[in-house]
Scaffold this motif. Structure first.
Motif, PDB file in Angstrom:
ATOM      1  N   ASP A   1       0.833  -1.208   0.000  1.00 52.06           N
ATOM      2  CA  ASP A   1       0.000   0.000   0.000  1.00 52.06           C
ATOM      3  C   ASP A   1       0.866   1.257   0.000  1.00 52.06           C
ATOM      4  OD1 ASP A   1      -2.273  -1.525  -0.013  1.00 52.06           O
ATOM      5  OD2 ASP A   1      -2.606  -1.395   2.157  1.00 52.06           O
ATOM      6  N   LYS A   2       1.940   1.211   0.798  1.00 52.33           N
ATOM      7  CA  LYS A   2       2.845   2.365   0.855  1.00 52.33           C
ATOM      8  C   LYS A   2       3.575   2.559  -0.474  1.00 52.33           C
ATOM      9  CE  LYS A   2       3.647   2.115   5.858  1.00 52.33           C
ATOM     10  NZ  LYS A   2       3.153   3.476   6.189  1.00 52.33           N
ATOM     11  N   LYS A   3       3.927   1.459  -1.120  1.00 56.42           N
ATOM     12  CA  LYS A   3       4.587   1.554  -2.425  1.00 56.42           C
ATOM     13  C   LYS A   3       3.647   2.153  -3.470  1.00 56.42           C
ATOM     14  CE  LYS A   3       7.985  -2.187  -1.995  1.00 56.42           C
ATOM     15  NZ  LYS A   3       8.413  -3.522  -2.491  1.00 56.42           N
TER      16      LYS A   3
ATOM     17  N   GLU B   1       8.919  16.707  -1.541  1.00 58.39           N
ATOM     18  CA  GLU B   1       9.234  16.578  -0.109  1.00 58.39           C
ATOM     19  C   GLU B   1       8.380  15.491   0.542  1.00 58.39           C
ATOM     20  OE1 GLU B   1       8.595  20.472   1.401  1.00 58.39           O
ATOM     21  OE2 GLU B   1      10.540  21.247   0.704  1.00 58.39           O
ATOM     22  N   GLU B   2       7.104  15.443   0.135  1.00 57.07           N
ATOM     23  CA  GLU B   2       6.213  14.410   0.666  1.00 57.07           C
ATOM     24  C   GLU B   2       6.669  13.018   0.208  1.00 57.07           C
ATOM     25  OE1 GLU B   2       1.458  13.147   0.692  1.00 57.07           O
ATOM     26  OE2 GLU B   2       2.121  14.967  -0.356  1.00 57.07           O
TER      27      GLU B   2
ATOM     28  N   ILE C   1      11.165   7.381   3.071  1.00 52.64           N
ATOM     29  CA  ILE C   1      11.920   7.074   4.300  1.00 52.64           C
ATOM     30  C   ILE C   1      11.052   6.263   5.266  1.00 52.64           C
ATOM     31  CG2 ILE C   1      12.997   8.092   6.348  1.00 52.64           C
ATOM     32  CD1 ILE C   1      13.880  10.434   4.546  1.00 52.64           C
ATOM     33  N   GLU C   2       9.771   6.632   5.349  1.00 56.14           N
ATOM     34  CA  GLU C   2       8.842   5.897   6.214  1.00 56.14           C
ATOM     35  C   GLU C   2       8.698   4.442   5.759  1.00 56.14           C
ATOM     36  OE1 GLU C   2       5.202   8.036   6.097  1.00 56.14           O
ATOM     37  OE2 GLU C   2       5.903   9.668   7.391  1.00 56.14           O
TER      38      GLU C   2
ATOM     39  N   LYS D   1      12.077  -2.316   7.612  1.00 57.47           N
ATOM     40  CA  LYS D   1      13.080  -2.813   8.564  1.00 57.47           C
ATOM     41  C   LYS D   1      12.426  -3.274   9.857  1.00 57.47           C
ATOM     42  CE  LYS D   1      16.934   0.002   6.842  1.00 57.47           C
ATOM     43  NZ  LYS D   1      17.866   1.104   7.137  1.00 57.47           N
ATOM     44  N   VAL D   2      11.434  -2.491  10.318  1.00 53.59           N
ATOM     45  CA  VAL D   2      10.708  -2.870  11.543  1.00 53.59           C
ATOM     46  C   VAL D   2       9.979  -4.194  11.338  1.00 53.59           C
ATOM     47  CG1 VAL D   2       8.766  -2.260  13.044  1.00 53.59           C
ATOM     48  CG2 VAL D   2      10.442  -0.520  12.407  1.00 53.59           C
ATOM     49  N   ALA D   3       9.349  -4.351  10.158  1.00 52.38           N
ATOM     50  CA  ALA D   3       8.623  -5.584   9.855  1.00 52.38           C
ATOM     51  C   ALA D   3       9.566  -6.783   9.833  1.00 52.38           C
ATOM     52  CB  ALA D   3       7.920  -5.438   8.505  1.00 52.38           C
TER      53      ALA D   3
END
Length: 211
Positions: A80-82, A107-108, A114-115, A121-123
């Motif tokens: 979804d983020k991609k 900028e967004e 980055i998010e 990495k967290v996943a």
């Protein structure tokens, strides 16, 4: 005459002593050989293939299914983020270079990219932690079950065995597999792998029904 008879008697005794001594040496050697070849009296040994235990333990299968679901959930959010990034990129390409709107979307895009990297990495860390914790719990359960079997059935020693597949991989992998192989031979009678699996699955099934 008496002296000759005496000498003959001495010779007979000497011959008998030599024969008896020779028999004693032979018998002693035979006993030693039997002691070397004979197994320790009363020693009870079992072997367990842990790879097969983990493969057939139903609780491990459930852990794997849970892990796949968790991985699927993370992957859905990443996708979804991609898609959101692709949408922003399409918007940016339609805007004039140097315009305020383009700069704002750039900028967004950078912030959301980055998010995404941070979330990925967290996943990954979360999945690795879940896998590690699950494996540690399962391994502890298996060891406790084997220990219980050992105590209840009066085993002196239970050894881990592993059937290494030597045909696959390179030389280094083959050498590694040969190096970790702990049991070179055992009779079928000492293999308690299936017994361990049966007990683990019965306990898991009982606990699962009691939920």
């Amino acid at each position: 005459m008496k002296y000759k008879n005496y000498l003959n008697g001495i010779k007979c005794i000497s011959v008998c002593v030599v024969i008896i001594a020779s028999l004693c040496v032979v018998l002693t050697n035979q006993v030693k050989a039997q002691n070397v070849n004979a197994p320790a009296s009363g020693l009870k040994i079992g072997v367990v293939d842990l790879n097969i235990v983990f493969e057939k333990y139903e609780k491990r299968k459930q852990y794997d299914a849970d892990l796949r679901e968790e991985e699927k959930s993370y992957q859905t959010k990443i996708n979804d983020k991609k898609k959101e990034l692709v949408g922003l990129k399409d918007k940016i390409q339609l805007l004039d270079l140097g315009s305020k709107d383009r700069k704002k979307y750039e900028e967004e895009f950078e912030r959301k990219n980055i998010e995404l990297e941070s979330y990925a990495k967290v996943a990954e860390k979360s999945l690795m932690r879940t896998y590690k914790e699950s494996f540690e719990r399962l391994y502890s359960e298996v060891l406790r079950e084997i220990e219980a079997i050992g105590k209840q059935n009066r085993y002196d020693l239970i050894i881990k065995k592993e059937d290494a597949e030597l045909q696959s991989g390179g030389i280094s992998e083959m050498q590694f597999k040969v190096g970790i192989k702990t049991v070179l031979y055992h009779s079928d009678g000492v293999d308690i792998t299936n017994h361990v699996i049966d007990l683990l699955n019965k306990k898991y099934s009982k606990a699962d029904k009691g939920k």
